[in-house]
Design an enzyme around this catalytic site. Structure first.
Site, PDB file in Angstrom:
ATOM      1  N   HIS A 176      -2.229   9.013  -7.030  1.00  0.00           N
ATOM      2  CA  HIS A 176      -3.385   8.859  -7.653  1.00  0.00           C
ATOM      3  C   HIS A 176      -4.661   8.402  -6.881  1.00  0.00           C
ATOM      4  O   HIS A 176      -5.792   8.696  -7.374  1.00  0.00           O
ATOM      5  CB  HIS A 176      -3.343   7.854  -8.872  1.00  0.00           C
ATOM      6  CG  HIS A 176      -3.276   6.362  -8.408  1.00  0.00           C
ATOM      7  ND1 HIS A 176      -1.948   5.519  -8.037  1.00  0.00           N
ATOM      8  CD2 HIS A 176      -4.233   5.566  -8.685  1.00  0.00           C
ATOM      9  CE1 HIS A 176      -2.477   4.557  -7.821  1.00  0.00           C
ATOM     10  NE2 HIS A 176      -3.681   4.350  -8.155  1.00  0.00           N
ATOM     11  N   HIS A 238      -0.594   6.369  -0.551  1.00  0.00           N
ATOM     12  CA  HIS A 238      -2.195   6.457  -0.602  1.00  0.00           C
ATOM     13  C   HIS A 238      -2.938   5.913   0.681  1.00  0.00           C
ATOM     14  O   HIS A 238      -3.940   6.602   0.827  1.00  0.00           O
ATOM     15  CB  HIS A 238      -2.289   4.984  -1.705  1.00  0.00           C
ATOM     16  CG  HIS A 238      -1.787   5.057  -3.004  1.00  0.00           C
ATOM     17  ND1 HIS A 238      -1.331   6.217  -3.585  1.00  0.00           N
ATOM     18  CD2 HIS A 238      -1.044   3.882  -3.524  1.00  0.00           C
ATOM     19  CE1 HIS A 238      -0.779   5.907  -4.644  1.00  0.00           C
ATOM     20  NE2 HIS A 238      -0.686   4.596  -4.713  1.00  0.00           N
ATOM     21  N   LYS A 324       0.245  -7.614  -1.292  1.00  0.00           N
ATOM     22  CA  LYS A 324       0.400  -8.164  -2.537  1.00  0.00           C
ATOM     23  C   LYS A 324       0.023  -9.646  -2.312  1.00  0.00           C
ATOM     24  O   LYS A 324       0.421 -10.257  -1.246  1.00  0.00           O
ATOM     25  CB  LYS A 324       1.581  -8.089  -3.439  1.00  0.00           C
ATOM     26  CG  LYS A 324       2.172  -6.566  -3.437  1.00  0.00           C
ATOM     27  CD  LYS A 324       1.652  -6.195  -4.835  1.00  0.00           C
ATOM     28  CE  LYS A 324       2.202  -4.611  -5.123  1.00  0.00           C
ATOM     29  NZ  LYS A 324       1.462  -3.824  -6.072  1.00  0.00           N
TER      30      LYS A 324
HETATM   31  C1  BG6 Z   1       0.642   2.022  -7.319  1.00  0.00           C
HETATM   32  C2  BG6 Z   1       1.542   1.064  -6.415  1.00  0.00           C
HETATM   33  O1  BG6 Z   1       0.847   3.437  -6.617  1.00  0.00           O
HETATM   34  O2  BG6 Z   1      -0.603   1.820  -6.812  1.00  0.00           O
HETATM   35  C3  BG6 Z   1       1.188  -0.260  -7.000  1.00  0.00           C
HETATM   36  O3  BG6 Z   1       2.905   1.316  -6.956  1.00  0.00           O
HETATM   37  C4  BG6 Z   1      -0.218  -0.640  -6.723  1.00  0.00           C
HETATM   38  O4  BG6 Z   1       2.072  -1.333  -6.390  1.00  0.00           O
HETATM   39  C5  BG6 Z   1      -1.007   0.580  -7.253  1.00  0.00           C
HETATM   40  O5  BG6 Z   1      -0.549  -1.812  -7.243  1.00  0.00           O
HETATM   41  C6  BG6 Z   1      -2.549   0.125  -6.762  1.00  0.00           C
HETATM   42  O6  BG6 Z   1      -3.240   1.200  -7.241  1.00  0.00           O
HETATM   43  P1  BG6 Z   1      -4.893   0.810  -7.551  1.00  0.00           P
HETATM   44  O7  BG6 Z   1      -5.578   2.211  -8.163  1.00  0.00           O
HETATM   45  O8  BG6 Z   1      -4.953  -0.304  -8.642  1.00  0.00           O
HETATM   46  O9  BG6 Z   1      -5.571   0.534  -6.358  1.00  0.00           O
END
Ligand code: BG6
Length: 469
Positions: A176, A238, A324
Protein backbone atom coordinates in the site's frame (compact mmCIF):
# COMPACT_ATOMS: atom_id res chain seq x y z
CA UNK A 1 -5.17 6.20 -10.80
CA UNK A 2 -1.41 6.07 -11.29
CA UNK A 3 0.65 8.69 -13.11
CA UNK A 4 0.45 6.98 -16.40
CA UNK A 5 -2.55 5.10 -17.56
CA UNK A 6 -1.57 1.62 -18.65
CA UNK A 7 -4.40 -0.79 -18.57
CA UNK A 8 -4.16 -4.41 -19.51
CA UNK A 9 -7.79 -4.67 -20.47
CA UNK A 10 -11.29 -3.67 -19.51
CA UNK A 11 -12.54 -2.73 -16.10
CA UNK A 12 -13.45 -5.69 -13.92
CA UNK A 13 -17.19 -6.34 -13.80
CA UNK A 14 -17.30 -8.04 -10.36
CA UNK A 15 -15.28 -7.81 -7.18
CA UNK A 16 -14.90 -10.94 -5.08
CA UNK A 17 -13.67 -10.20 -1.59
CA UNK A 18 -12.17 -13.23 0.14
CA UNK A 19 -11.80 -12.59 3.87
CA UNK A 20 -14.70 -10.12 3.95
CA UNK A 21 -15.36 -10.72 7.65
CA UNK A 22 -11.74 -10.00 8.62
CA UNK A 23 -9.87 -7.03 9.97
CA UNK A 24 -8.28 -5.89 6.71
CA UNK A 25 -11.68 -5.72 5.04
CA UNK A 26 -13.08 -3.72 7.95
CA UNK A 27 -10.15 -1.31 8.33
CA UNK A 28 -9.11 -0.75 4.74
CA UNK A 29 -11.16 -2.36 2.00
CA UNK A 30 -14.73 -1.38 2.92
CA UNK A 31 -13.66 2.21 3.72
CA UNK A 32 -11.86 2.33 0.34
CA UNK A 33 -14.93 1.03 -1.52
CA UNK A 34 -17.12 3.52 0.29
CA UNK A 35 -14.75 6.38 -0.58
CA UNK A 36 -14.79 5.35 -4.24
CA UNK A 37 -18.58 5.62 -4.31
CA UNK A 38 -18.43 8.90 -2.44
CA UNK A 39 -16.01 10.25 -5.03
CA UNK A 40 -18.43 9.31 -7.80
CA UNK A 41 -16.95 6.04 -9.05
CA UNK A 42 -19.33 3.32 -10.17
CA UNK A 43 -18.59 -0.06 -8.64
CA UNK A 44 -19.51 -3.54 -9.87
CA UNK A 45 -21.33 -6.10 -7.69
CA UNK A 46 -19.23 -7.19 -4.71
CA UNK A 47 -19.35 -10.85 -3.68
CA UNK A 48 -18.08 -11.21 -0.12
CA UNK A 49 -16.67 -14.63 0.77
CA UNK A 50 -15.53 -15.90 4.15
CA UNK A 51 -15.64 -18.92 6.38
CA UNK A 52 -17.16 -17.42 9.50
CA UNK A 53 -19.81 -19.64 11.07
CA UNK A 54 -22.82 -17.60 12.17
CA UNK A 55 -22.25 -14.75 9.70
CA UNK A 56 -24.83 -13.65 7.13
CA UNK A 57 -25.17 -10.72 4.75
CA UNK A 58 -26.60 -8.45 7.43
CA UNK A 59 -23.64 -9.09 9.67
CA UNK A 60 -21.21 -8.39 6.83
CA UNK A 61 -23.02 -5.11 6.16
CA UNK A 62 -22.75 -4.17 9.83
CA UNK A 63 -19.05 -5.08 9.77
CA UNK A 64 -18.54 -2.83 6.74
CA UNK A 65 -20.52 0.00 8.37
CA UNK A 66 -18.48 -0.28 11.52
CA UNK A 67 -15.19 -0.19 9.58
CA UNK A 68 -16.25 2.85 7.55
CA UNK A 69 -17.43 4.68 10.68
CA UNK A 70 -14.18 3.97 12.52
CA UNK A 71 -11.57 4.13 9.79
CA UNK A 72 -13.24 5.96 6.93
CA UNK A 73 -13.98 9.14 8.84
CA UNK A 74 -17.76 8.84 9.22
CA UNK A 75 -20.69 7.45 7.25
CA UNK A 76 -23.04 9.21 4.87
CA UNK A 77 -25.98 6.76 5.03
CA UNK A 78 -27.04 7.37 1.43
CA UNK A 79 -23.58 6.40 0.15
CA UNK A 80 -23.54 3.43 2.48
CA UNK A 81 -26.92 2.21 1.18
CA UNK A 82 -25.44 2.30 -2.29
CA UNK A 83 -22.48 0.18 -1.16
CA UNK A 84 -24.72 -2.11 0.82
CA UNK A 85 -26.92 -2.81 -2.18
CA UNK A 86 -23.89 -4.09 -4.13
CA UNK A 87 -22.96 -6.70 -1.52
CA UNK A 88 -23.81 -10.38 -1.48
CA UNK A 89 -22.33 -12.97 0.85
CA UNK A 90 -21.11 -16.55 0.54
CA UNK A 91 -20.27 -18.29 3.79
CA UNK A 92 -18.11 -21.26 2.87
CA UNK A 93 -15.05 -23.29 3.65
CA UNK A 94 -12.22 -22.59 1.16
CA UNK A 95 -11.35 -26.29 1.19
CA UNK A 96 -14.85 -27.19 0.00
CA UNK A 97 -15.44 -27.16 -3.80
CA UNK A 98 -19.09 -26.26 -3.10
CA UNK A 99 -17.95 -22.78 -2.00
CA UNK A 100 -16.47 -22.14 -5.44
CA UNK A 101 -19.46 -23.64 -7.21
CA UNK A 102 -21.64 -21.16 -5.36
CA UNK A 103 -19.24 -18.38 -6.34
CA UNK A 104 -19.43 -19.39 -9.97
CA UNK A 105 -23.22 -19.14 -9.80
CA UNK A 106 -22.95 -15.73 -8.16
CA UNK A 107 -20.69 -14.60 -11.03
CA UNK A 108 -23.12 -15.73 -13.72
CA UNK A 109 -23.16 -13.13 -16.49
CA UNK A 110 -19.89 -11.57 -15.30
CA UNK A 111 -16.82 -12.15 -17.43
CA UNK A 112 -13.95 -10.28 -15.76
CA UNK A 113 -13.95 -10.67 -11.98
CA UNK A 114 -11.33 -9.19 -9.67
CA UNK A 115 -10.59 -11.54 -6.76
CA UNK A 116 -9.18 -9.82 -3.70
CA UNK A 117 -7.32 -12.13 -1.28
CA UNK A 118 -7.69 -10.47 2.12
CA UNK A 119 -6.85 -13.81 3.69
CA UNK A 120 -3.76 -15.35 5.34
CA UNK A 121 -1.09 -16.21 2.74
CA UNK A 122 -1.28 -19.87 3.76
CA UNK A 123 -4.77 -19.92 2.18
CA UNK A 124 -3.72 -18.45 -1.20
CA UNK A 125 -2.90 -21.80 -2.85
CA UNK A 126 -6.17 -23.35 -1.65
CA UNK A 127 -8.22 -20.45 -2.97
CA UNK A 128 -6.37 -20.20 -6.30
CA UNK A 129 -6.94 -23.89 -6.93
CA UNK A 130 -10.57 -23.65 -5.84
CA UNK A 131 -11.10 -20.73 -8.24
CA UNK A 132 -9.37 -22.50 -11.10
CA UNK A 133 -11.32 -25.73 -10.70
CA UNK A 134 -14.64 -23.82 -10.70
CA UNK A 135 -13.63 -21.87 -13.83
CA UNK A 136 -13.47 -18.57 -12.01
CA UNK A 137 -10.00 -17.54 -13.20
CA UNK A 138 -10.69 -16.95 -16.87
CA UNK A 139 -10.13 -13.23 -17.63
CA UNK A 140 -9.85 -12.73 -13.89
CA UNK A 141 -7.42 -10.58 -11.95
CA UNK A 142 -6.27 -11.18 -8.40
CA UNK A 143 -5.06 -8.82 -5.73
CA UNK A 144 -2.75 -10.37 -3.16
CA UNK A 145 -1.71 -8.72 0.06
CA UNK A 146 1.81 -8.37 1.37
CA UNK A 147 3.98 -9.89 2.70
CA UNK A 148 4.23 -11.93 -0.48
CA UNK A 149 5.83 -15.07 0.99
CA UNK A 150 8.06 -15.37 4.04
CA UNK A 151 11.36 -15.56 2.18
CA UNK A 152 12.68 -15.96 -1.33
CA UNK A 153 11.76 -19.61 -1.66
CA UNK A 154 8.19 -19.27 -0.38
CA UNK A 155 7.64 -16.17 -2.55
CA UNK A 156 8.70 -18.21 -5.56
CA UNK A 157 6.48 -21.11 -4.69
CA UNK A 158 3.50 -18.85 -3.97
CA UNK A 159 4.05 -17.26 -7.31
CA UNK A 160 4.26 -20.62 -9.05
CA UNK A 161 0.84 -21.45 -7.57
CA UNK A 162 -0.62 -18.20 -8.92
CA UNK A 163 0.99 -18.81 -12.33
CA UNK A 164 -0.81 -22.18 -12.52
CA UNK A 165 -4.01 -20.23 -13.03
CA UNK A 166 -3.09 -16.65 -13.96
CA UNK A 167 -0.53 -14.74 -16.03
CA UNK A 168 1.72 -12.09 -14.45
CA UNK A 169 -0.38 -9.31 -16.02
CA UNK A 170 -3.40 -10.47 -13.98
CA UNK A 171 -1.62 -10.54 -10.61
CA UNK A 172 -1.71 -7.36 -8.54
CA UNK A 173 0.64 -7.62 -5.52
CA UNK A 174 -0.35 -4.88 -3.10
CA UNK A 175 2.17 -2.82 -1.24
CA UNK A 176 0.00 0.00 0.00
CA UNK A 177 3.00 2.34 0.25
CA UNK A 178 3.07 2.46 -3.53
CA UNK A 179 -0.46 3.88 -3.47
CA UNK A 180 0.37 6.74 -1.13
CA UNK A 181 0.25 10.22 -2.54
CA UNK A 182 3.54 11.10 -0.85
CA UNK A 183 5.33 8.08 -2.22
CA UNK A 184 4.20 8.93 -5.74
CA UNK A 185 5.47 12.41 -5.10
CA UNK A 186 9.03 11.07 -4.68
CA UNK A 187 9.00 10.00 -8.28
CA UNK A 188 7.25 13.14 -9.44
CA UNK A 189 9.58 15.48 -7.56
CA UNK A 190 12.65 13.68 -8.87
CA UNK A 191 11.68 13.51 -12.51
CA UNK A 192 9.47 16.56 -13.02
CA UNK A 193 12.32 18.87 -11.94
CA UNK A 194 15.70 19.34 -13.54
CA UNK A 195 17.68 20.86 -10.70
CA UNK A 196 17.93 17.70 -8.63
CA UNK A 197 19.20 15.15 -11.14
CA UNK A 198 22.75 16.57 -11.59
CA UNK A 199 23.39 16.40 -7.84
CA UNK A 200 21.41 13.25 -7.02
CA UNK A 201 24.39 10.93 -6.86
CA UNK A 202 27.47 9.87 -4.93
CA UNK A 203 29.40 13.04 -5.83
CA UNK A 204 27.00 15.24 -3.94
CA UNK A 205 25.03 13.07 -1.53
CA UNK A 206 26.89 11.69 1.42
CA UNK A 207 24.13 9.72 3.10
CA UNK A 208 20.40 9.07 2.96
CA UNK A 209 18.41 8.23 6.07
CA UNK A 210 14.87 6.88 6.04
CA UNK A 211 12.88 6.60 9.26
CA UNK A 212 9.48 4.95 9.46
CA UNK A 213 8.41 5.43 13.07
CA UNK A 214 5.18 4.32 14.69
CA UNK A 215 4.15 5.21 18.21
CA UNK A 216 1.68 2.32 18.36
CA UNK A 217 2.61 -1.21 19.41
CA UNK A 218 1.22 -4.36 17.83
CA UNK A 219 -2.38 -3.30 18.61
CA UNK A 220 -4.15 -6.64 18.90
CA UNK A 221 -2.17 -8.13 15.98
CA UNK A 222 0.28 -9.92 18.30
CA UNK A 223 -0.19 -13.37 16.86
CA UNK A 224 0.30 -12.25 13.26
CA UNK A 225 3.10 -9.82 14.07
CA UNK A 226 5.06 -12.32 16.14
CA UNK A 227 5.32 -14.62 13.15
CA UNK A 228 6.46 -11.78 10.93
CA UNK A 229 8.50 -9.03 12.67
CA UNK A 230 9.58 -5.66 11.30
CA UNK A 231 11.86 -7.04 8.56
CA UNK A 232 9.06 -9.00 6.90
CA UNK A 233 6.27 -6.62 7.87
CA UNK A 234 7.65 -3.37 6.46
CA UNK A 235 11.35 -3.44 5.58
CA UNK A 236 11.24 -6.03 2.79
CA UNK A 237 8.29 -4.29 1.15
CA UNK A 238 7.31 -0.71 2.07
CA UNK A 239 10.77 0.58 2.87
CA UNK A 240 12.61 -1.12 0.03
CA UNK A 241 9.99 0.22 -2.39
CA UNK A 242 10.53 3.74 -1.06
CA UNK A 243 14.29 3.28 -1.42
CA UNK A 244 13.82 2.03 -4.98
CA UNK A 245 11.82 5.11 -5.97
CA UNK A 246 14.38 7.39 -4.36
CA UNK A 247 17.38 5.82 -5.98
CA UNK A 248 16.22 4.37 -9.31
CA UNK A 249 17.33 5.66 -12.70
CA UNK A 250 14.92 7.74 -14.82
CA UNK A 251 12.45 5.44 -16.58
CA UNK A 252 12.72 5.05 -20.34
CA UNK A 253 9.24 6.28 -21.10
CA UNK A 254 6.03 6.58 -19.23
CA UNK A 255 4.58 3.10 -19.28
CA UNK A 256 3.97 1.08 -16.14
CA UNK A 257 6.57 -1.43 -17.28
CA UNK A 258 9.20 1.24 -17.89
CA UNK A 259 8.84 2.36 -14.29
CA UNK A 260 8.66 -1.14 -12.86
CA UNK A 261 11.78 -2.10 -14.86
CA UNK A 262 13.76 0.64 -13.14
CA UNK A 263 12.37 -0.23 -9.70
CA UNK A 264 13.34 -3.85 -10.19
CA UNK A 265 16.81 -2.94 -11.51
CA UNK A 266 17.47 -0.84 -8.45
CA UNK A 267 16.29 -3.53 -6.06
CA UNK A 268 18.61 -5.99 -7.78
CA UNK A 269 21.51 -3.57 -7.27
CA UNK A 270 21.07 -3.40 -3.49
CA UNK A 271 23.82 -5.38 -1.80
CA UNK A 272 22.30 -8.29 0.16
CA UNK A 273 22.43 -7.59 3.89
CA UNK A 274 24.91 -9.32 6.15
CA UNK A 275 24.54 -9.66 9.91
CA UNK A 276 26.84 -6.64 10.53
CA UNK A 277 24.52 -4.36 8.50
CA UNK A 278 21.52 -4.75 10.76
CA UNK A 279 20.46 -4.14 14.35
CA UNK A 280 17.18 -5.51 15.64
CA UNK A 281 15.24 -4.38 18.71
CA UNK A 282 12.18 -5.36 20.68
CA UNK A 283 10.22 -2.97 22.89
CA UNK A 284 9.96 -3.73 26.58
CA UNK A 285 6.69 -5.46 27.32
CA UNK A 286 6.28 -6.90 23.81
CA UNK A 287 6.44 -10.46 25.13
CA UNK A 288 3.40 -9.76 27.32
CA UNK A 289 1.26 -8.73 24.35
CA UNK A 290 -1.60 -11.07 23.56
CA UNK A 291 -0.66 -13.70 20.99
CA UNK A 292 3.10 -13.16 21.40
CA UNK A 293 5.32 -16.08 22.48
CA UNK A 294 6.79 -15.52 25.95
CA UNK A 295 10.37 -16.10 24.77
CA UNK A 296 9.89 -14.34 21.42
CA UNK A 297 12.92 -12.89 19.63
CA UNK A 298 10.78 -11.19 16.96
CA UNK A 299 11.96 -7.65 16.21
CA UNK A 300 9.64 -4.68 16.60
CA UNK A 301 12.47 -2.37 15.49
CA UNK A 302 15.14 -2.71 12.92
CA UNK A 303 17.90 -0.44 11.66
CA UNK A 304 19.80 -1.33 8.54
CA UNK A 305 22.66 0.01 6.41
CA UNK A 306 22.13 -0.59 2.72
CA UNK A 307 24.49 0.03 -0.16
CA UNK A 308 23.40 0.26 -3.76
CA UNK A 309 26.08 -1.15 -6.02
CA UNK A 310 25.59 1.13 -8.97
CA UNK A 311 27.63 3.83 -10.69
CA UNK A 312 25.35 6.50 -9.23
CA UNK A 313 25.33 5.34 -5.62
CA UNK A 314 28.60 3.47 -4.99
CA UNK A 315 29.73 4.06 -1.40
CA UNK A 316 26.67 6.06 -0.27
CA UNK A 317 25.06 4.53 2.82
CA UNK A 318 21.27 4.32 2.88
CA UNK A 319 20.45 4.04 6.56
CA UNK A 320 16.93 2.86 7.18
CA UNK A 321 15.12 2.23 10.44
CA UNK A 322 11.63 1.37 11.48
CA UNK A 323 9.98 0.50 14.74
CA UNK A 324 6.87 0.24 16.86
CA UNK A 325 6.47 2.20 20.12
CA UNK A 326 8.83 4.94 19.01
CA UNK A 327 8.22 8.53 20.18
CA UNK A 328 6.07 9.64 17.21
CA UNK A 329 4.36 8.31 14.10
CA UNK A 330 5.94 9.58 10.94
CA UNK A 331 7.85 8.47 7.87
CA UNK A 332 10.62 10.73 6.67
CA UNK A 333 13.50 10.67 4.22
CA UNK A 334 16.54 12.85 4.70
CA UNK A 335 19.22 13.05 2.02
CA UNK A 336 22.35 14.83 3.20
CA UNK A 337 24.54 16.69 0.77
CA UNK A 338 28.32 16.95 1.12
CA UNK A 339 29.72 19.77 3.21
CA UNK A 340 30.96 22.84 1.35
CA UNK A 341 34.55 22.09 0.31
CA UNK A 342 35.97 25.01 2.28
CA UNK A 343 34.77 26.52 5.51
CA UNK A 344 34.58 30.10 4.30
CA UNK A 345 31.97 30.95 6.91
CA UNK A 346 32.95 28.84 9.86
CA UNK A 347 31.46 31.24 12.38
CA UNK A 348 28.11 30.02 13.45
CA UNK A 349 25.91 30.66 16.40
CA UNK A 350 24.19 27.33 15.90
CA UNK A 351 27.25 25.12 16.27
CA UNK A 352 29.37 23.73 13.46
CA UNK A 353 28.26 24.17 9.87
CA UNK A 354 25.51 21.71 9.09
CA UNK A 355 25.15 20.04 5.72
CA UNK A 356 22.42 20.92 3.29
CA UNK A 357 19.73 18.33 3.04
CA UNK A 358 16.53 17.39 1.28
CA UNK A 359 13.83 16.23 3.66
CA UNK A 360 10.71 14.48 2.39
CA UNK A 361 8.02 13.70 4.91
CA UNK A 362 5.72 10.97 3.67
CA UNK A 363 3.35 10.82 6.62
CA UNK A 364 1.30 11.87 8.44
CA UNK A 365 1.75 15.14 6.53
CA UNK A 366 3.18 15.29 3.05
CA UNK A 367 5.95 17.83 2.77
CA UNK A 368 9.28 18.57 1.17
CA UNK A 369 11.95 20.80 2.66
CA UNK A 370 15.41 21.90 1.58
CA UNK A 371 17.75 22.54 4.48
CA UNK A 372 20.08 25.46 3.86
CA UNK A 373 21.79 28.30 5.71
CA UNK A 374 21.19 32.01 5.43
CA UNK A 375 23.04 34.91 6.96
CA UNK A 376 21.65 36.65 9.98
CA UNK A 377 21.06 40.37 9.43
CA UNK A 378 23.89 42.40 10.87
CA UNK A 379 27.54 43.13 10.32
CA UNK A 380 28.84 39.67 11.22
CA UNK A 381 29.05 36.81 8.74
CA UNK A 382 27.04 34.53 10.95
CA UNK A 383 24.05 32.58 9.84
CA UNK A 384 21.44 30.07 10.84
CA UNK A 385 19.85 26.94 9.40
CA UNK A 386 16.57 27.47 7.55
CA UNK A 387 14.24 25.27 5.59
CA UNK A 388 12.64 26.08 2.27
CA UNK A 389 9.45 24.23 2.93
CA UNK A 390 6.41 23.17 0.96
CA UNK A 391 3.49 21.27 2.38
CA UNK A 392 1.54 19.21 -0.07
CA UNK A 393 -1.45 18.09 1.95
CA UNK A 394 -4.80 17.86 0.33
CA UNK A 395 -7.82 17.73 2.64
CA UNK A 396 -9.74 15.21 0.53
CA UNK A 397 -6.80 13.04 -0.43
CA UNK A 398 -7.42 9.55 -1.77
CA UNK A 399 -6.29 6.81 0.57
CA UNK A 400 -3.72 4.35 -0.72
CA UNK A 401 -6.29 1.55 -0.72
CA UNK A 402 -8.80 3.59 -2.66
CA UNK A 403 -6.23 4.38 -5.33
CA UNK A 404 -4.92 0.81 -5.53
CA UNK A 405 -8.29 -0.87 -5.57
CA UNK A 406 -9.42 1.46 -8.35
CA UNK A 407 -6.27 0.71 -10.33
CA UNK A 408 -6.67 -3.05 -9.86
CA UNK A 409 -10.28 -2.87 -11.07
CA UNK A 410 -9.03 -0.98 -14.13
CA UNK A 411 -6.09 -3.33 -14.69
CA UNK A 412 -3.49 -0.59 -14.15
CA UNK A 413 -0.37 -2.29 -12.90
CA UNK A 414 2.10 0.49 -12.23
CA UNK A 415 1.54 0.79 -8.49
CA UNK A 416 1.78 -2.94 -7.83
CA UNK A 417 4.90 -4.97 -7.16
CA UNK A 418 6.12 -7.16 -9.97
CA UNK A 419 7.42 -10.63 -9.19
CA UNK A 420 11.05 -9.87 -10.10
CA UNK A 421 10.98 -6.88 -7.73
CA UNK A 422 9.47 -8.97 -4.94
CA UNK A 423 12.13 -11.63 -5.40
CA UNK A 424 14.92 -9.04 -5.49
CA UNK A 425 13.64 -7.57 -2.18
CA UNK A 426 13.59 -10.97 -0.51
CA UNK A 427 17.09 -11.58 -1.79
CA UNK A 428 18.29 -8.40 -0.06
CA UNK A 429 17.03 -9.48 3.38
CA UNK A 430 17.33 -13.26 2.95
CA UNK A 431 20.55 -13.81 4.94
CA UNK A 432 19.43 -11.80 7.96
CA UNK A 433 16.11 -13.61 8.26
CA UNK A 434 18.02 -16.43 9.94
CA UNK A 435 21.60 -15.35 10.70
CA UNK A 436 21.50 -12.49 13.12
CA UNK A 437 22.13 -11.35 16.67
CA UNK A 438 19.31 -11.52 19.21
CA UNK A 439 17.03 -8.47 19.32
CA UNK A 440 18.09 -5.77 21.84
CA UNK A 441 15.42 -4.53 24.21
CA UNK A 442 14.44 -0.86 24.07
CA UNK A 443 12.17 1.23 26.22
CA UNK A 444 8.81 2.14 24.69
CA UNK A 445 8.74 5.80 23.63
CA UNK A 446 12.44 5.92 22.72
CA UNK A 447 14.16 5.79 19.33
CA UNK A 448 15.11 2.13 19.68
CA UNK A 449 18.20 0.41 21.05
CA UNK A 450 21.44 2.39 21.24
CA UNK A 451 23.21 -0.37 19.34
CA UNK A 452 21.59 1.09 16.21
CA UNK A 453 24.10 3.98 16.44
CA UNK A 454 26.84 1.56 15.42
CA UNK A 455 25.50 1.57 11.87
CA UNK A 456 26.21 5.27 11.52
CA UNK A 457 30.00 5.09 11.60
CA UNK A 458 30.28 8.17 13.82
CA UNK A 459 27.34 10.07 12.28
CA UNK A 460 24.04 10.59 14.02
CA UNK A 461 20.41 9.73 13.57
CA UNK A 462 18.18 12.59 12.53
CA UNK A 463 15.09 12.05 14.60
CA UNK A 464 12.10 13.50 12.76
CA UNK A 465 10.37 16.35 14.55
CA UNK A 466 6.82 15.72 15.80
CA UNK A 467 4.22 16.61 13.20
CA UNK A 468 2.81 20.09 13.66
CA UNK A 469 -0.81 20.61 14.51
C1 BG6 B 1 1.36 -2.38 7.35
C2 BG6 B 1 2.03 -3.10 8.46
O1 BG6 B 1 1.68 -2.94 6.10
O2 BG6 B 1 1.79 -1.01 7.35
C3 BG6 B 1 1.73 -2.45 9.79
O3 BG6 B 1 1.59 -4.44 8.47
C4 BG6 B 1 2.07 -0.97 9.75
O4 BG6 B 1 2.44 -3.07 10.86
C5 BG6 B 1 1.44 -0.32 8.53
O5 BG6 B 1 1.56 -0.38 10.93
C6 BG6 B 1 1.89 1.12 8.38
O6 BG6 B 1 1.18 1.72 7.34
P1 BG6 B 1 0.83 3.26 7.35
O7 BG6 B 1 0.11 3.49 6.08
O8 BG6 B 1 0.02 3.51 8.57
O9 BG6 B 1 2.18 3.97 7.42
Amino acid sequence: MGFFVMTNGLTSDALVLFGATGDLARRKIFPALYAMLQHGRTLPPIVCVAYSPGWDLEKVRAHAHDGIAQFGGGVDEAVFRNLSSLLTYINGDYEDPATFEELRRALEGRSRPLHYFAIPPSMFPVVVRGLASANCTENARVVVEKPFGRDLESARSLNATLYEALPESSIFRIDHYLGKEAVQNILYFRFANSFLEPIWNRNHIRQIQITMAESIGVEGRGRFYDSVGAIRDVLQNHLLQVLALLAMEPPLGTSAEAIRDEQAKLLKAIRPLEPGDIVRGQYEGYRNEEGVARGSDTETFTAVRFFVDSWRWAGVPFIVRTGKKLPITTTEIRAEFQLPPQRVFALSEAGPLATNYLRMRLSPTVSIALGARTKNAGDRMVGRPVELYVCNNHPDEMSAYERLLGDALDGEAMLFARQDAVEASWNVVEAVLSHRDPAYTYEAGTWGPQEADLLLAGGRWHNPRPPQG
